[in-house]
Design a protein around this motif. Structure first.
Motif, PDB file in Angstrom:
ATOM      1  N   UNK A 215       3.818  60.053 -33.556  1.00 28.48           N
ATOM      2  CA  UNK A 215       5.053  60.428 -34.242  1.00 28.48           C
ATOM      3  C   UNK A 215       5.135  61.952 -34.259  1.00 28.48           C
ATOM      4  N   UNK A 216       6.189  62.516 -33.664  1.00 26.43           N
ATOM      5  CA  UNK A 216       6.270  63.956 -33.444  1.00 26.43           C
ATOM      6  C   UNK A 216       7.401  64.557 -34.283  1.00 26.43           C
ATOM      7  N   UNK A 217       7.067  65.599 -35.052  1.00 26.25           N
ATOM      8  CA  UNK A 217       8.018  66.263 -35.937  1.00 26.25           C
ATOM      9  C   UNK A 217       8.440  67.610 -35.361  1.00 26.25           C
ATOM     10  N   UNK A 218       9.659  68.013 -35.700  1.00 29.03           N
ATOM     11  CA  UNK A 218      10.195  69.297 -35.255  1.00 29.03           C
ATOM     12  C   UNK A 218       9.648  70.438 -36.121  1.00 29.03           C
TER      13      UNK A 218
ATOM     14  N   UNK B 241      11.542  65.251 -43.369  1.00 30.02           N
ATOM     15  CA  UNK B 241      11.297  66.236 -42.309  1.00 30.02           C
ATOM     16  C   UNK B 241      11.848  65.695 -41.001  1.00 30.02           C
ATOM     17  N   UNK B 242      12.442  66.563 -40.209  1.00 28.34           N
ATOM     18  CA  UNK B 242      13.116  66.122 -38.990  1.00 28.34           C
ATOM     19  C   UNK B 242      12.107  65.701 -37.920  1.00 28.34           C
ATOM     20  N   UNK B 243      12.427  64.601 -37.269  1.00 32.87           N
ATOM     21  CA  UNK B 243      11.548  64.001 -36.269  1.00 32.87           C
ATOM     22  C   UNK B 243      12.221  64.046 -34.897  1.00 32.87           C
ATOM     23  N   UNK B 244      11.448  64.437 -33.875  1.00 32.58           N
ATOM     24  CA  UNK B 244      11.917  64.229 -32.505  1.00 32.58           C
ATOM     25  C   UNK B 244      11.993  62.734 -32.222  1.00 32.58           C
ATOM     26  N   UNK B 245      10.896  62.053 -32.531  1.00 28.61           N
ATOM     27  CA  UNK B 245      10.793  60.626 -32.273  1.00 28.61           C
ATOM     28  C   UNK B 245       9.331  60.239 -32.157  1.00 28.61           C
ATOM     29  N   UNK B 246       9.090  59.135 -31.480  1.00 26.94           N
ATOM     30  CA  UNK B 246       7.720  58.660 -31.294  1.00 26.94           C
ATOM     31  C   UNK B 246       7.449  58.525 -29.796  1.00 26.94           C
ATOM     32  N   UNK B 247       6.170  58.603 -29.440  1.00 25.45           N
ATOM     33  CA  UNK B 247       5.757  58.535 -28.041  1.00 25.45           C
ATOM     34  C   UNK B 247       4.856  57.322 -27.859  1.00 25.45           C
ATOM     35  N   UNK B 248       5.360  56.368 -27.071  1.00 20.66           N
ATOM     36  CA  UNK B 248       4.617  55.139 -26.810  1.00 20.66           C
ATOM     37  C   UNK B 248       3.657  55.336 -25.641  1.00 20.66           C
ATOM     38  N   UNK B 249       2.520  54.673 -25.712  1.00 27.18           N
ATOM     39  CA  UNK B 249       1.533  54.726 -24.627  1.00 27.18           C
ATOM     40  C   UNK B 249       1.817  53.579 -23.665  1.00 27.18           C
ATOM     41  N   UNK B 250       2.170  53.908 -22.425  1.00 31.67           N
ATOM     42  CA  UNK B 250       2.354  52.858 -21.422  1.00 31.67           C
ATOM     43  C   UNK B 250       1.026  52.156 -21.158  1.00 31.67           C
ATOM     44  N   UNK B 251       1.103  50.847 -20.969  1.00 28.94           N
ATOM     45  CA  UNK B 251      -0.099  50.033 -20.725  1.00 28.94           C
ATOM     46  C   UNK B 251      -1.103  50.168 -21.866  1.00 28.94           C
ATOM     47  N   UNK B 252      -0.593  50.280 -23.072  1.00 24.17           N
ATOM     48  CA  UNK B 252      -1.459  50.421 -24.251  1.00 24.17           C
ATOM     49  C   UNK B 252      -2.438  49.260 -24.385  1.00 24.17           C
TER      50      UNK B 252
END
Length: 223
Positions: free
Chosen positions: A113-116, A172-183
């Protein structure tokens, strides 16, 4: 920032706030305005500065997925500058797929989860979504609230569905989330495989000029 009700007890620096995902401790930095330069390593792999949010994210990935990501200037740069994680025993890359907050895809467990950047978070912030339960995400992190966790995650935040779009509702403002391919191919790191960690991931202390000169002379006399 949080929509849950964490403990109000402030955790002293270097003490454990809580343990995420069964075996990943989060340590207290106690004050986000203080930047300490202590470097942290696990199995010889550099995970980051104590006890920053990036250090926790990288260490969580190493323990839970056997992977790490490259060095970055600050947490918010993960969103634009980190395209994959790498498994430390074979170097295989697994893509990180950015999903913007306000997407048609709901949040997934084990995503970053990535925040600005903001006045409160001048370097941004990174946390781990350790679970998705009904209309909430469970969040594990370092260098944010400095409270003891009441469960196996630091706090939780609501998921809102508006016009078919999913939002993690944070102050707090969030860019979004980053999923792991082939998790599903990734497993927790097995400590019996420490000897299989590739050299490229092991930190080697750089030698100073006099050390190099001394070693060079020593090697010349012993040949």
């Amino acid at each position: 920032m949080a929509h849950s009700t964490p403990s109000k007890t402030s955790v002293p620096f270097n003490e454990v706030e809580g343990i995420a995902s069964t075996n990943v401790p989060a340590y207290s930095n106690h004050n986000s305005s203080i930047f300490r330069i202590g470097r942290q390593y696990l199995h010889g792999i550099y995970t980051g500065y104590q006890w920053q949010c990036v250090e926790f994210a990288r260490r969580w990935l190493l323990i839970r997925k056997g992977c790490v990501f490259r060095d970055i200037p600050s947490a918010c740069n993960i969103w634009t500058d980190v395209q994959h994680i790498e498994r430390v025993t074979d170097g295989q890359q697994f893509a990180l797929r950015p999903i913007a907050n306000g997407s048609r895809q709901p949040p997934k467990k084990d995503s970053l989860l990535i925040y600005k950047r903001s006045r409160r978070m001048p370097f941004g912030h990174v946390a781990i979504i350790t679970d998705v339960i009904d209309d909430h995400v469970h969040i594990a992190e370092q260098n944010n609230l400095y409270n003891y966790w009441q469960g196996d995650y630091a706090r939780r935040a609501p998921i809102k569905l508006e016009n078919g779009l999913y939002y993690i509702d944070e102050s707090d403002k969030i860019f979004g989330w980053m999923e792991i391919d082939d998790n599903d191919q990734l497993e927790p790191f097995d400590e019996s495989n420490k000897d299989r960690i590739l050299e490229q991931y092991i930190y080697r202390k750089p030698q100073g000029f006099f050390q190099r000169l001394f070693r060079s002379k020593t090697s010349q006399t012993t040949q």
